[in-house]
Motif scaffolding. Sequence first.
Motif, mmCIF file in Angstrom:
data_model
loop_
_atom_site.group_PDB
_atom_site.id
_atom_site.type_symbol
_atom_site.label_atom_id
_atom_site.label_comp_id
_atom_site.label_asym_id
_atom_site.label_seq_id
_atom_site.Cartn_x
_atom_site.Cartn_y
_atom_site.Cartn_z
ATOM 1 N N ASN A 1 -12.073 12.694 35.175
ATOM 2 C CA ASN A 1 -11.978 13.398 36.538
ATOM 3 C C ASN A 1 -13.219 14.296 36.503
ATOM 4 O OD1 ASN A 1 -9.611 12.441 37.369
ATOM 5 N ND2 ASN A 1 -8.439 13.605 36.013
ATOM 6 N N GLY A 2 -14.417 14.046 36.094
ATOM 7 C CA GLY A 2 -15.412 14.918 35.992
ATOM 8 C C GLY A 2 -15.646 15.982 35.130
ATOM 9 N N GLU A 3 -14.535 15.970 34.065
ATOM 10 C CA GLU A 3 -14.819 17.225 33.121
ATOM 11 C C GLU A 3 -16.132 17.325 32.264
ATOM 12 O OE1 GLU A 3 -10.698 14.940 32.920
ATOM 13 O OE2 GLU A 3 -12.645 14.513 33.203
ATOM 14 N N VAL A 4 -16.847 18.412 32.550
ATOM 15 C CA VAL A 4 -18.004 18.456 31.596
ATOM 16 C C VAL A 4 -17.554 18.490 30.297
ATOM 17 C CG1 VAL A 4 -20.263 20.065 31.305
ATOM 18 C CG2 VAL A 4 -19.293 19.485 33.596
ATOM 19 N N ALA A 5 -16.459 19.246 29.935
ATOM 20 C CA ALA A 5 -15.737 19.461 28.626
ATOM 21 C C ALA A 5 -15.821 18.330 27.788
ATOM 22 C CB ALA A 5 -14.708 20.099 28.697
ATOM 23 N N ARG A 6 -15.356 17.147 28.449
ATOM 24 C CA ARG A 6 -15.446 15.844 27.557
ATOM 25 C C ARG A 6 -16.581 15.350 27.112
ATOM 26 N NH1 ARG A 6 -11.394 11.728 30.515
ATOM 27 N NH2 ARG A 6 -11.966 10.449 28.623
ATOM 28 N N ILE A 7 -17.693 15.466 28.159
ATOM 29 C CA ILE A 7 -19.093 15.135 27.586
ATOM 30 C C ILE A 7 -19.682 15.912 26.478
ATOM 31 C CG2 ILE A 7 -21.526 14.636 28.259
ATOM 32 C CD1 ILE A 7 -20.359 14.401 31.246
ATOM 33 N N ARG A 8 -19.155 17.336 26.706
ATOM 34 C CA ARG A 8 -19.730 18.483 25.646
ATOM 35 C C ARG A 8 -19.252 18.011 24.535
ATOM 36 N NH1 ARG A 8 -17.698 22.696 27.899
ATOM 37 N NH2 ARG A 8 -19.348 22.843 29.610
ATOM 38 N N SER B 1 -19.886 16.858 18.836
ATOM 39 C CA SER B 1 -19.294 16.418 17.569
ATOM 40 C C SER B 1 -20.019 15.423 16.900
ATOM 41 C CB SER B 1 -17.985 15.634 17.850
ATOM 42 O OG SER B 1 -17.978 14.536 18.821
ATOM 43 N N GLY B 2 -21.400 14.867 17.655
ATOM 44 C CA GLY B 2 -22.306 13.994 17.053
ATOM 45 C C GLY B 2 -21.523 12.368 17.047
ATOM 46 N N VAL C 1 -26.462 9.025 22.654
ATOM 47 C CA VAL C 1 -25.996 7.577 22.556
ATOM 48 C C VAL C 1 -26.586 6.677 21.330
ATOM 49 C CG1 VAL C 1 -25.564 7.472 24.867
ATOM 50 C CG2 VAL C 1 -27.841 7.184 24.274
ATOM 51 N N LYS C 2 -26.050 5.938 21.001
ATOM 52 C CA LYS C 2 -26.346 5.066 19.852
ATOM 53 C C LYS C 2 -27.561 4.181 20.056
ATOM 54 C CE LYS C 2 -21.818 5.450 17.611
ATOM 55 N NZ LYS C 2 -21.320 6.266 18.582
ATOM 56 N N ASN C 3 -27.512 3.718 21.452
ATOM 57 C CA ASN C 3 -28.738 2.771 21.932
ATOM 58 C C ASN C 3 -29.307 3.106 23.428
ATOM 59 O OD1 ASN C 3 -30.109 0.540 22.459
ATOM 60 N ND2 ASN C 3 -28.966 -1.116 21.745
ATOM 61 N N LEU C 4 -30.443 3.978 23.289
ATOM 62 C CA LEU C 4 -30.596 4.566 24.425
ATOM 63 C C LEU C 4 -31.504 3.475 25.275
ATOM 64 C CD1 LEU C 4 -31.209 7.133 26.198
ATOM 65 C CD2 LEU C 4 -33.365 7.442 24.734
#
Length: 348
Positions: free
Chosen positions: A63-70, A75-76, A266-269
Motif C-alpha cells: 500500500n505504498g509503505e516506505v517502512a517496508r522498503i526501509r 536488514s540487508g 538488490v542481489k542482481n542490479l
Amino acid sequence: MTFKTLTAALSVIALASASSAALAADGLTITSWGGAYQKSQQEAYFKPYAAKAGIKITEEEYNGEVARIRAMVQSGNTTWDAVDVDAATAQQGCDEGILTPIDYSKFGGKDKFVKGSTFECAIPTIIYSTIFAYDGDKIKDGPTKIADLFDTKKWPGKRALQKTPFGNLEFALMADGVPADKVYETLKTKEGVDRAFKKLDTIKKDVVWWEAGAQPPQLLAAGEVVMTTAWNGRIFGANKADKKNFKIVWDGQLQDWDLWAIPKGVKNLEASYKFLQFASSPEPQAEQTKWISYGPALVAATPFVQPDILKDLPTAPENAKTALANDPVFWGDNKEELLKRFNAWLAQ
C-alpha cells in the motif's frame, strides 16, 4: 578442434547455461499496488518480459509503505527487485538512501520522458491526474473550466472534494485566476495560501468530502453531488464497466506519476535494470493504456497509443493544455503544516 579446446568450449557453454538457469530460477520479484493497475502491468510488462527473458516474475502487493522498503534495506535482505512507487515515496526514499539512484543513460537520458516526471532514484512509468467530473445524463451542457467547480450560482448543488489540502489548494488558486505555472510559486507565500483557503471558503458549505477513490463515481451515480474531483482512472472505469456517461473536465487537471524504483541492496542490479528498460520502451507502455486510462511517461510511447484510447488519457495533447504537474518537493516541505491548517479550517 583438440580435446583440450573442446573441453574448454563445453565448459564455457556449461557455465553460461548454468548462469542462465540460475537467473531463470531466481527470477524477479516485483511489487506494485494490486487491483486493476497491477493487472495492467501484468499484461503490458510482467507476462511479456517473463516470456522474453525466460524467467519467472513473482508479484507482490503493498500500500505504498516506505517502512517496508526501509526494513528490507536496513536488514540487508532486499527481496524486491523493483517496486512501483508514488512521487512522495520516490522523493523520500531517495532522501533516506534506501532507493538506488537511477542511471538514466541506460534509458537514453531524462529528456526521453515527460518533462518534470523524472526523479533521481525512480523512473516514471505512468501519468495519472486528479480531475473533476459530472454526470452527462444529468447535465447536458456541463462545466468546462476549473472555475466552474467553484461557481455555485451557475452550477448549484453539492460538489465532492477529496479530504486533503493536496489538489484542493491548487484547484482553488487556478479557479481564482492563478496560471498553472505560478501555482506553487504562489503557494510558497502566506498570501498565496490565504488566497487558496479564501476561495475554498466560497464552496465550503456545498462540499461533500471523499476519502477513498471509489467514492467519487458512487456519489455521482447516486446523484448526491453535481460534480466531483476524482482520479481520472476511476471515472474512466465507471464509464467502461458500469456504462456511465460521466464527463471529465480536463482543464486544470493535476498530474501525478507512478514510478519504478530499485531498493538498495538488490542481489542482481543488472537484472532489475533490464526489466526497467523493457518497461520503459514504447510498445509496452502503449500496451498498458489498453488496460487502464493512464498516460505513458515515455514521450516516444504516445504515437503507439490507439487514437480511441488516447482521447481519454491525461497526456493527450488536447487534455494536457492547461495541466499542472504536482510538485512533490513542495508537498514534502509543506505537507505537515498545510494539513494542520486544512484540518483546522474543516473544524471551523
